[in-house]
Scaffold this motif. Structure first.
Motif, PDB file in Angstrom:
ATOM      1  N   ARG A   1       0.817  -1.219   0.000  1.00 17.49           N
ATOM      2  CA  ARG A   1       0.000   0.000   0.000  1.00 17.49           C
ATOM      3  C   ARG A   1       0.842   1.256   0.000  1.00 17.49           C
ATOM      4  NH1 ARG A   1      -5.211  -0.198   3.599  1.00 17.49           N
ATOM      5  NH2 ARG A   1      -4.739   1.970   3.286  1.00 17.49           N
ATOM      6  N   ARG A   2       1.974   1.239   0.747  1.00 15.09           N
ATOM      7  CA  ARG A   2       2.859   2.399   0.799  1.00 15.09           C
ATOM      8  C   ARG A   2       4.186   1.973   1.394  1.00 15.09           C
ATOM      9  NH1 ARG A   2       3.059   5.197   6.027  1.00 15.09           N
ATOM     10  NH2 ARG A   2       1.708   4.109   7.455  1.00 15.09           N
TER      11      ARG A   2
ATOM     12  N   ASP B   1       6.506   2.532   4.206  1.00 18.98           N
ATOM     13  CA  ASP B   1       6.322   3.095   5.535  1.00 18.98           C
ATOM     14  C   ASP B   1       7.614   3.612   6.159  1.00 18.98           C
ATOM     15  OD1 ASP B   1       4.361   3.396   7.875  1.00 18.98           O
ATOM     16  OD2 ASP B   1       6.053   2.335   8.790  1.00 18.98           O
TER      17      ASP B   1
ATOM     18  N   THR C   1       8.557   8.868   3.678  1.00 19.36           N
ATOM     19  CA  THR C   1       8.997   7.638   4.328  1.00 19.36           C
ATOM     20  C   THR C   1       9.829   7.948   5.564  1.00 19.36           C
ATOM     21  OG1 THR C   1       9.007   6.517   2.199  1.00 19.36           O
ATOM     22  CG2 THR C   1      10.262   5.490   3.957  1.00 19.36           C
TER      23      THR C   1
END
Length: 147
Positions: free
Chosen positions: A5-6, A8, A66
């Motif tokens: 999803r991303r 992190d 991030t």
């Protein structure tokens, strides 16, 4: 179909959490929340080290991107890595940041005792970049967009 999803965070295990945190704060990252200790069944299960305890500091860049997780083990003792690792050594190669004025950042870090791994290089007319050896041998890639 993508499962991610991303992006992190990136985690780095360090011996001196205060020194390494101060280095990255000096580059412009911000401490997120307060340092915390993690231990117990969750940590033991995830990292596969029984009876472990670690202190963690999360840092975020000014743009909110991030994050960087710094972790220092209370138990068991940390295992030393190679503080003089070069870019071709297997494992985490570097942590990279874009900066506004590369020379100013490199000069400031040099004044604090953190030197270049090589020299400042230029990629076409787009980037100026340098690797700096930070605390505990962490290679920090700094790049300035010039074009």
């Amino acid at each position: 179909m993508s499962q991610v999803r991303r992006f992190d965070h990136v985690g780095i295990t360090v011996a001196d959490l205060k020194e390494v945190t101060a280095f990255f704060v000096g580059l412009g990252l911000e401490v997120e929340g307060t340092p915390m200790f993690v231990e117990g069944e969750f940590l033991d299960t995830v990292i596969g080290i029984p009876d472990s305890r670690t202190e963690i500091v999360m840092l975020r860049p000014p743009d909110g991107g991030t994050r960087l997780e710094l972790s220092s083990f209370v138990r068991p003792d940390h295992q030393p890595g190679s503080p003089a690792a070069m870019a071709n050594e297997l494992g985490l190669r570097n942590v990279a940041f874009e900066v506004d004025d590369l020379q100013t950042v490199v000069d400031r870090l040099a004044a604090d005792g953190y030197g270049l791994v090589g020299n400042i290089g230029q990629y076409e007319h787009i980037w100026r970049m340098a690797y700096v050896r930070g605390p505990e041998g962490i290679i920090v890639s700094l790049a300035e967009r010039i074009g």
